[in-house]
Design a protein around this motif. Structure first.
Motif, PDB file in Angstrom:
ATOM      1  N   HIS A 487       6.462  16.726  35.117  1.00  0.00           N
ATOM      2  CA  HIS A 487       7.872  16.024  35.562  1.00  0.00           C
ATOM      3  C   HIS A 487       8.871  15.929  34.535  1.00  0.00           C
ATOM      4  N   GLY A 488       8.232  16.293  33.220  1.00  0.00           N
ATOM      5  CA  GLY A 488       9.194  16.100  32.087  1.00  0.00           C
ATOM      6  C   GLY A 488       9.211  14.452  31.244  1.00  0.00           C
ATOM      7  N   HIS A 489       8.108  13.839  31.949  1.00  0.00           N
ATOM      8  CA  HIS A 489       7.943  12.591  31.224  1.00  0.00           C
ATOM      9  C   HIS A 489       7.411  12.655  30.004  1.00  0.00           C
ATOM     10  N   PRO A 490       7.724  11.916  28.867  1.00  0.00           N
ATOM     11  CA  PRO A 490       6.692  12.057  27.712  1.00  0.00           C
ATOM     12  C   PRO A 490       5.409  11.464  27.988  1.00  0.00           C
ATOM     13  N   THR A 491       4.200  11.994  27.510  1.00  0.00           N
ATOM     14  CA  THR A 491       3.028  11.644  27.686  1.00  0.00           C
ATOM     15  C   THR A 491       2.495  10.496  26.928  1.00  0.00           C
ATOM     16  N   ALA A 492       1.453   9.600  27.306  1.00  0.00           N
ATOM     17  CA  ALA A 492       1.204   8.686  26.293  1.00  0.00           C
ATOM     18  C   ALA A 492       0.228   9.290  25.252  1.00  0.00           C
ATOM     19  N   PRO A 493       0.180   8.467  24.175  1.00  0.00           N
ATOM     20  CA  PRO A 493      -0.834   8.820  22.897  1.00  0.00           C
ATOM     21  C   PRO A 493      -2.308   9.276  23.404  1.00  0.00           C
ATOM     22  N   GLY A 494      -2.769  10.434  23.157  1.00  0.00           N
ATOM     23  CA  GLY A 494      -4.122  10.834  23.513  1.00  0.00           C
ATOM     24  C   GLY A 494      -3.959  11.436  24.802  1.00  0.00           C
ATOM     25  N   VAL A 495      -2.873  11.555  25.472  1.00  0.00           N
ATOM     26  CA  VAL A 495      -2.868  12.358  26.815  1.00  0.00           C
ATOM     27  C   VAL A 495      -2.384  13.471  26.505  1.00  0.00           C
ATOM     28  N   GLN A 496      -2.869  14.730  27.245  1.00  0.00           N
ATOM     29  CA  GLN A 496      -2.586  16.007  27.240  1.00  0.00           C
ATOM     30  C   GLN A 496      -1.340  16.336  27.936  1.00  0.00           C
ATOM     31  N   GLY A 497      -0.629  17.018  27.317  1.00  0.00           N
ATOM     32  CA  GLY A 497       0.642  17.499  28.088  1.00  0.00           C
ATOM     33  C   GLY A 497       1.010  19.044  27.353  1.00  0.00           C
ATOM     34  N   HIS A 498       2.424  19.195  28.062  1.00  0.00           N
ATOM     35  CA  HIS A 498       3.047  20.473  27.848  1.00  0.00           C
ATOM     36  C   HIS A 498       3.986  20.492  26.479  1.00  0.00           C
ATOM     37  N   VAL A 499       3.843  21.103  25.564  1.00  0.00           N
ATOM     38  CA  VAL A 499       4.653  21.152  24.296  1.00  0.00           C
ATOM     39  C   VAL A 499       5.780  21.859  24.855  1.00  0.00           C
ATOM     40  N   VAL A 500       7.016  21.214  24.613  1.00  0.00           N
ATOM     41  CA  VAL A 500       8.320  21.797  24.771  1.00  0.00           C
ATOM     42  C   VAL A 500       9.294  21.582  23.722  1.00  0.00           C
ATOM     43  N   LEU A 501      10.338  22.663  23.711  1.00  0.00           N
ATOM     44  CA  LEU A 501      11.175  22.454  22.617  1.00  0.00           C
ATOM     45  C   LEU A 501      12.579  21.850  23.388  1.00  0.00           C
ATOM     46  N   THR A 502      12.916  20.537  22.905  1.00  0.00           N
ATOM     47  CA  THR A 502      14.124  19.972  23.532  1.00  0.00           C
ATOM     48  C   THR A 502      15.330  20.349  22.813  1.00  0.00           C
ATOM     49  N   HIS A 503      15.291  21.102  21.517  1.00  0.00           N
ATOM     50  CA  HIS A 503      16.510  21.461  20.789  1.00  0.00           C
ATOM     51  C   HIS A 503      15.877  22.614  19.924  1.00  0.00           C
ATOM     52  N   THR A 504      16.447  23.968  20.158  1.00  0.00           N
ATOM     53  CA  THR A 504      15.862  24.968  19.414  1.00  0.00           C
ATOM     54  C   THR A 504      16.675  25.322  18.283  1.00  0.00           C
ATOM     55  N   GLY A 505      16.263  25.854  17.285  1.00  0.00           N
ATOM     56  CA  GLY A 505      17.094  26.258  15.776  1.00  0.00           C
ATOM     57  C   GLY A 505      17.618  27.741  15.929  1.00  0.00           C
ATOM     58  N   PRO A 506      18.420  27.842  15.087  1.00  0.00           N
ATOM     59  CA  PRO A 506      19.055  29.338  15.023  1.00  0.00           C
ATOM     60  C   PRO A 506      18.152  30.434  14.913  1.00  0.00           C
ATOM     61  N   SER A 507      16.935  30.413  14.548  1.00  0.00           N
ATOM     62  CA  SER A 507      15.938  31.347  14.516  1.00  0.00           C
ATOM     63  C   SER A 507      15.237  31.980  15.886  1.00  0.00           C
ATOM     64  N   MET A 508      15.586  31.049  16.836  1.00  0.00           N
ATOM     65  CA  MET A 508      15.043  31.119  18.289  1.00  0.00           C
ATOM     66  C   MET A 508      15.387  32.751  18.883  1.00  0.00           C
ATOM     67  N   ALA A 509      14.280  33.339  19.685  1.00  0.00           N
ATOM     68  CA  ALA A 509      14.780  34.375  20.288  1.00  0.00           C
ATOM     69  C   ALA A 509      15.707  34.489  21.372  1.00  0.00           C
ATOM     70  N   ARG A 510      16.715  35.343  21.683  1.00  0.00           N
ATOM     71  CA  ARG A 510      17.664  35.344  22.423  1.00  0.00           C
ATOM     72  C   ARG A 510      17.334  35.732  23.786  1.00  0.00           C
ATOM     73  N   THR A 511      16.491  36.655  23.844  1.00  0.00           N
ATOM     74  CA  THR A 511      16.090  37.339  25.164  1.00  0.00           C
ATOM     75  C   THR A 511      14.950  38.133  24.947  1.00  0.00           C
ATOM     76  N   VAL A 512      14.415  38.769  26.233  1.00  0.00           N
ATOM     77  CA  VAL A 512      13.246  39.671  26.097  1.00  0.00           C
ATOM     78  C   VAL A 512      14.119  40.989  26.352  1.00  0.00           C
TER      79      VAL A 512
END
Length: 702
Positions: A487-512
């Protein structure tokens, strides 16, 4: 809705900061808790971009249009709009103009023992020749060039020549099959294929040209395709088939020798300058299901991320001492790690680096240590899988007669490094960097990033006194990352979750490439309302807020409701003295839904022991299962442990765990052509068929 961020600065040609002298270690990093965090972040990247030489200054640092669920499109990302530059000029010409033409750019080491040191002035001459040759062959702005070469000086030369004229390059691992190469040639619509007669691999000269011929069959212009020429480097002297037919009507045959076309070309070339968002290269991801995705990286933003992160992570913190730096990224040039930290980042910084053609144990297991000693390597960036191999080859440690005292920093990439490998790397390769108490003090940057991000996103800082082997620590400046639940809520310490990028840098791929909707569905769809990028990796934070990568999200094993990390189980197995490497995969189980199955590569001593006494195998395998139970807990005990000669890996060194599941359970295999060690697949398949450890699935609920 879109946002744009204008910036005022000087970035015209000749006014950029000298990259090699930039003291980026002491830059003020943007902090999320400030009153203007986004403005601070973009001001940071504007400063980083000024490390480059721009022919024309940009007027807008970033513009961003969020992902659109209604149209199924990812975000429209642009950096440094209005700016014009040339990547090859930044990587070569400007260093020569600045009087550093005699500095060595590349120390090349061939697998057979041949070697060459190439200065920046010599590299400029060769790139100019290759650029002239490409233009003679009709290659220009936006055309695609597929490069199917091993790690050679010519590989770097032709790559930079493409960048110089605005052609889009796509490097293909020299060990890939004709099928994998053909897909990339066809998908990109390549105009030119650059290959070699053969390559040296594990002490032998392996023919390559036949694969190239098979890959372009039916894809040349005379057959209605796009390929006009095949340019061939003579490397091994292998016999090759040859097509002299002028299929393009320009008076040149389809097949051309490098020494006839490139090495005879003029040595002067006038560069063009391109918009910052001009595509620079296409990088294909690999997987066991579905077709590889061709990620498009653009010039200005990618080069900014590559240069800044190289300087921040690997360059000497004292700019006055960087002339002594010798960087070595051990990746094959076709992998994104090599693009960023073996091609564009170090060369944009004017650094000296090593490139090595062969495998690390030919002609002997200490080849890497020979090279470190000979060239006085200061930064050594490699994969955890290679470290684990070195551990197996040198169970008593690296012999004292290797002089490794030049090593100042080490780094790992590909997947999370297990603590045993990290500690071994610091203690053995970095044995001359110790505290007053004799404890390992070598900085280790365990970097996490992806083909999609283009440069490092998470990493410990080199100057950090608190090394946590296995943790990728915190975001690099200008990036934002988190670990969240569905649901997009930060997980507690020690709890597994999804790694997401909330802000990307300029080297990010633009498309497929050719499939923008896949860019959306693969990465942006899940958290489209927040504008977050879904990395596909599982992770967790510790109580200090540092991030630990737990492997791909779909590699996690759910055993009776317990979510287990494959990497954690693998690390437990590798900590056993008889195991060099391990790959753990989820397998079908009628009772628990899934069970952990472990594929282990045993040490040479353990293999010899089992060869002498086959009755000892059940005892060893049971001991390995119990070892995992002791290290992690009984719930993590693998149901089955299977010795194998190798575990299948991508060219980035990531273990293909889904493929292990398919092999074990007897399921149809996905695409295996992108593996770096594809021949191990039928070997493992035969072992699994012989052992028959997979239970039948008929009429059994999952």
């Amino acid at each position: 809705m879109s946002t744009s961020y204008p910036t005022e600065h000087e970035s015209a040609h000749g006014q950029a900061a000298e990259a090699g002298a930039a003291d980026v270690h002491h830059w003020k990093e943007p902090v999320s808790g400030t009153s203007h965090p986004e403005a601070d972040r973009l001001a940071f990247w504007a400063k980083a971009a000024e490390l480059l030489e721009w022919h024309t200054p940009w007027h807008t640092t970033q513009s961003w249009t969020p992902p659109n669920p209604e149209t199924g499109r990812g975000p429209d990302i642009q950096w440094f709009a209005g700016g014009r530059l040339n990547a090859a000029v930044n990587c070569v010409d400007r260093h020569v103009t600045a009087g550093r033409g005699n500095r060595v750019a590349l120390h090349f080491e061939g697998e057979p023992g041949d070697a060459e040191s190439v200065t920046y002035a010599d590299l400029q001459r060769r790139v100019n020749q290759a650029a002239n040759a490409l233009e003679r062959l009709g290659v220009g702005l936006g055309d695609r060039v597929v490069i199917y070469l091993p790690v050679l000086v010519e590989t770097i030369v032709i790559t930079l020549a493409c960048a110089r004229i605005g052609a889009v390059h796509q490097l293909v691992f020299g060990g890939f099959s004709a099928e994998a190469l053909r897909f990339r040639v066809e998908d990109t619509g390549a105009k030119l294929l650059v290959t070699t007669d053969g390559q040296y691999r594990r002490g032998s000269a392996v023919p390559v040209k036949a694969n190239a011929d098979a890959a372009v069959k039916g894809l040349t212009v005379d057959a209605g395709g796009t390929v006009e020429h095949v340019l061939v480097v003579r490397r091994t002297g292998s016999e090759v088939s040859w097509t002299n037919e002028d299929i393009n009507g320009n008076g040149l045959g389809r097949d051309l020798w490098w020494h006839d076309v490139v090495e005879t070309a003029a040595e002067d070339h006038q560069p063009q300058f391109f918009e910052a968002e001009t595509p620079l290269f296409i990088m294909y991801t690999s997987g066991t299901t579905g077709k590889p995705k061709g990620l498009v990286h653009t010039t200005g933003g990618y080069l900014t991320g590559a240069l800044f992160s190289y300087l921040r992570l690997f360059a000497n913190p004292d700019p006055d001492r960087r002339a002594d730096d010798v960087h070595w990224c051990t990746a094959d040039l076709a992998w994104v790690t090599a693009h960023t930290y073996e091609l564009y980042g170090p060369l944009a910084a004017g650094a000296t680096q090593v490139i090595y053609e062969g495998v690390p144990n030919v002609p002997h297991s200490g080849r890497h240590f020979d090279i470190i000693q000979q060239h006085r390597v200061t930064s050594y960036y490699t994969a955890p899988t290679l470290v684990r191999s070195l551990m197996g080859w040198f169970p008593d440690g690296v012999p004292a007669d290797y002089d490794l005292s030049s090593i100042r920093i080490a780094g790992t990439v590909g997947e999370a490094v297990n603590p045993e490998a990290a500690n071994w790397l610091r203690a053995q390769v970095g044995r001359d960097t110790v505290t007053s108490d004799g404890e390992p003090a070598l900085p280790l940057v365990d970097t996490w990033w992806q083909s999609e991000s283009g440069s490092t996103v998470l990493s410990p800082r080199p100057e950090s006194a608190h090394q946590k082997p296995g943790s990728v620590a915190q975001e690099m400046p200008g990036w934002g990352a988190d670990v969240v639940d569905d649901h997009g809520h930060p997980t507690a310490p020690g709890v597994q979750g999804h790694v997401v990028l909330t802000h990307t840098g300029p080297s990010m791929a633009r498309t497929v490439w050719g499939n923008p909707s896949r860019y959306y569905t693969s990465y942006w769809e899940k958290y489209a309302d927040r504008g977050w990028f879904l990395a596909g990796d599982a992770g967790q934070r510790d109580h200090d807020g540092d991030i630990w990568i737990l492997g791909r999200t779909d590699d996690a094993i759910n055993v009776s409701g317990h979510l287990l990390s494959t990497i954690e189980i693998e690390s437990a197995l590798i900590s056993h003295p008889d195991v060099v490497e391990a790959g753990v995969a989820p397998a079908y189980d009628a009772t628990s839904g899934h069970a952990a199955v472990a594929f282990v590569v045993l040490t040479e001593a353990a293999r010899l022991r089992l060869q002498r006494d086959r009755a000892a195998e059940p005892s060893l395998l049971n001991a390995l299962r119990n070892h995992v139970a002791q290290v992690i807990g009984p719930v993590a005990k693998p149901r089955t442990v299977i010795p194998v000669p190798e575990v299948p890996k991508t060219r980035s060194g990531k273990i293909m765990r889904r493929l292990l599941t398919q092999l074990h359970d007897g399921e149809p295999l996905g695409d295996t052509t992108s593996l770096q060690n594809e021949p191990c697949v039928p070997q493992i398949q035969k072992i699994c068929e012989t052992r028959r450890t997979a239970p039948a699935k008929e009429n059994t609920p999952v």
